[in-house]
Design a protein around this motif. Structure first.
Motif, mmCIF file in Angstrom:
data_model
loop_
_atom_site.group_PDB
_atom_site.id
_atom_site.type_symbol
_atom_site.label_atom_id
_atom_site.label_comp_id
_atom_site.label_asym_id
_atom_site.label_seq_id
_atom_site.Cartn_x
_atom_site.Cartn_y
_atom_site.Cartn_z
ATOM 1 N N ILE A 167 8.926 -132.364 -70.598
ATOM 2 C CA ILE A 167 9.044 -133.709 -70.941
ATOM 3 C C ILE A 167 9.953 -134.149 -69.683
ATOM 4 N N TYR A 168 10.324 -133.483 -69.242
ATOM 5 C CA TYR A 168 11.164 -134.381 -67.704
ATOM 6 C C TYR A 168 9.958 -134.530 -66.922
ATOM 7 N N ILE A 170 7.333 -136.016 -67.567
ATOM 8 C CA ILE A 170 6.787 -137.138 -67.912
ATOM 9 C C ILE A 170 7.436 -138.221 -67.892
ATOM 10 N N ARG A 179 11.901 -134.566 -58.521
ATOM 11 C CA ARG A 179 13.128 -134.114 -59.763
ATOM 12 C C ARG A 179 12.543 -133.195 -60.721
ATOM 13 N N LEU A 182 12.424 -130.019 -58.290
ATOM 14 C CA LEU A 182 13.833 -129.454 -58.552
ATOM 15 C C LEU A 182 14.309 -128.785 -60.029
ATOM 16 N N LEU A 183 14.053 -129.060 -61.102
ATOM 17 C CA LEU A 183 14.711 -128.830 -62.332
ATOM 18 C C LEU A 183 13.571 -126.840 -62.466
ATOM 19 N N ALA A 186 15.613 -124.632 -60.546
ATOM 20 C CA ALA A 186 16.608 -124.199 -61.233
ATOM 21 C C ALA A 186 16.084 -123.681 -62.184
ATOM 22 N N LEU A 190 17.898 -119.514 -62.817
ATOM 23 C CA LEU A 190 18.767 -119.788 -63.962
ATOM 24 C C LEU A 190 17.821 -118.281 -64.694
ATOM 25 N N PRO A 202 30.963 -109.820 -68.038
ATOM 26 C CA PRO A 202 31.205 -110.434 -69.673
ATOM 27 C C PRO A 202 29.921 -111.431 -70.168
ATOM 28 N N PHE A 203 28.710 -111.419 -69.099
ATOM 29 C CA PHE A 203 27.551 -111.582 -69.373
ATOM 30 C C PHE A 203 26.679 -111.013 -70.843
ATOM 31 N N TRP A 209 25.025 -111.884 -77.586
ATOM 32 C CA TRP A 209 25.438 -113.288 -78.779
ATOM 33 C C TRP A 209 23.818 -113.704 -79.019
ATOM 34 N N LEU A 213 21.851 -114.411 -82.234
ATOM 35 C CA LEU A 213 21.476 -115.344 -83.372
ATOM 36 C C LEU A 213 20.104 -115.807 -83.132
ATOM 37 N N ALA A 219 11.748 -117.840 -84.492
ATOM 38 C CA ALA A 219 10.776 -118.928 -83.836
ATOM 39 C C ALA A 219 11.365 -120.360 -85.069
ATOM 40 N N ALA B 113 8.537 -138.304 -76.061
ATOM 41 C CA ALA B 113 8.124 -138.116 -74.709
ATOM 42 C C ALA B 113 6.934 -139.251 -74.488
ATOM 43 N N PHE B 203 32.357 -117.899 -64.171
ATOM 44 C CA PHE B 203 32.205 -118.996 -65.155
ATOM 45 C C PHE B 203 31.582 -120.083 -64.300
ATOM 46 N N TRP B 209 27.287 -124.945 -60.741
ATOM 47 C CA TRP B 209 25.925 -125.000 -59.859
ATOM 48 C C TRP B 209 25.412 -125.433 -60.990
ATOM 49 N N LEU B 213 23.366 -129.824 -60.243
ATOM 50 C CA LEU B 213 21.860 -129.456 -60.840
ATOM 51 C C LEU B 213 22.037 -131.318 -61.634
ATOM 52 N N LEU B 217 19.862 -134.573 -60.659
ATOM 53 C CA LEU B 217 18.425 -134.723 -62.266
ATOM 54 C C LEU B 217 18.300 -136.493 -62.576
#
Lengths: 222, 222
Positions: A167-168, A170, A179, A182-183, A186, A190, A202-203, A209, A213, A219, B113, B203, B209, B213, B217
């Motif tokens: 979507i970015y 587009i 860009r 770049l995303l 990232a 991540l 703590p991750f 969690w 969830l 889905a 979109a 954190f 980070w 970013l 963007l």
DNA sequence: GTCTATACCCGGATAGAC
DNA sequence: GTCTATCCGGGTATAGAC
């Protein structure tokens, strides 16, 4: 969808598909009429409808072709062994593949939120292609040491992140889609970061969690 | 969009809008024709088009009304002082407001979109409404002690998460949209968790980070 | 099975008379 | 401001040529 039995029919089908994609790239999806497509392919309207039940069916065929081509390109791309490198590679090969096709993507995302539409990215009509795409991301975590359930979840999460990247893309007006790249990097970083810390507090608490969830949510549409 | 000068015209416009929404809720957006709407409002097709330039313009009017109504309801909701409680409240009031309108939401998200479409949630045509919605989320972080730039970013991020919640809502088949409420609470908790740890390593490193970013963007389309 | 031609329906949108 | 008539394009249907 009509399934041409002969190889000649298959060639004609391919010919129509290419004429349609050329028109979509040139004028956009909505501005292209089925009559344009038929004329561009050098045949009558009825003949075009003989091969594709609808304009959307052409987009569906493109979607399938795109997924196959994506798998081919990713398979032959030099793929680093790290999770981050793999996810970046999946996304980068896809961005390259779609570089000229942003106007076609618009048509694909138009039914994203319509559960009943056969072309919906979350719907039944696209489940085969979607499963293969999700699998690409899930396999990026293979051998990373991530617990199995978390691997499956991470694959699905990465696939959803990839929808966001599309979507970015587009909307991205930057040169050579810089860009969006770049995303994409990232996103790769991540998920790559997530793997080694997945079991370290703590991750780990946060991931527990999130996994809990996700288990309760399922889905979309399920 | 046509702007009726008289109050009688304004009333007629409202009357058409209500007839349209009733039809959308009953039969869905695509299954409702402009002729249906005109008939439901007791007037001719041409008259309906006098008040709304297009079928999408009706959705745009709904979108604006919805945002105003959302602000009213949120303002009068008992709102806890914590960030988590505020975000949950914003999302919950919105879910209540949209309970019967999931079929209308489909029409709103259909152009998500498409940057050129006037109804695109990321586009220019919706910027006024969007800004007000983003502001609601940004204000949820007021007085939380978050650095200013991060507050702005967090507000935008929460708004985007809220789009995800809305897409989930459309697909949610659970009773009384229970699962979407679960998701909404989780989103609130996530952002609420973020605030106190925003300056605490590790954190803070992650947030730095992400902020860096986001700076590179920009918002989609910018 | 492959393709042309043509007439038609439906629904979004428009034109112009009143 | 309201109406009727019309256009346009997606999609269907059909009859028939090869």
């Amino acid at each position: 969808m009509t399934q041409p039995a002969t190889s000649k029919g298959e060639a004609t089908r391919q010919h129509i598909l290419e004429a349609a994609l050329a028109a979509f790239r040139d004028r956009g999806f909505t501005n292209t009429t089925m009559r344009d497509i038929a004329k561009g392919a050098g045949m009558s309207l009825g003949a075009a409808y003989h091969y594709f039940d609808s304009k959307d069916a052409i987009v569906a065929a493109y979607y399938e072709w795109m997924q196959e081509e994506h798998e081919r390109r990713y398979a032959s791309a030099v793929e680093g062994g790290t999770v981050a490198a793999r996810i970046k590679s999946i996304l980068t090969t896809k961005l390259d593949l779609l570089r000229s096709d942003r106007k076609i993507l618009v048509a694909l995302f138009a039914t994203l939120a319509d559960p009943d539409h056969p072309l919906s990215l979350f719907g039944r009509g696209t489940s085969t292609v979607r499963d293969r795409s999700v699998d690409m991301f899930r396999e990026a975590f293979d051998g990373s040491g991530l617990p199995e359930e978390l691997e499956s979840l991470a694959g699905y999460a990465a696939w959803m992140a990839h929808l966001g990247v599309m979507i970015y893309l587009i909307h991205d007006g930057s040169k050579a889609q810089k860009r969006t790249h770049l995303l994409a990097d990232a996103v790769g970083d991540l998920f790559g970061f997530m793997v080694p810390v997945a079991t370290v507090p703590p991750f780990s608490m946060f991931l527990d969690w999130a996994a809990d969830l996700a288990r309760q949510l399922g889905a979309p549409g399920s």
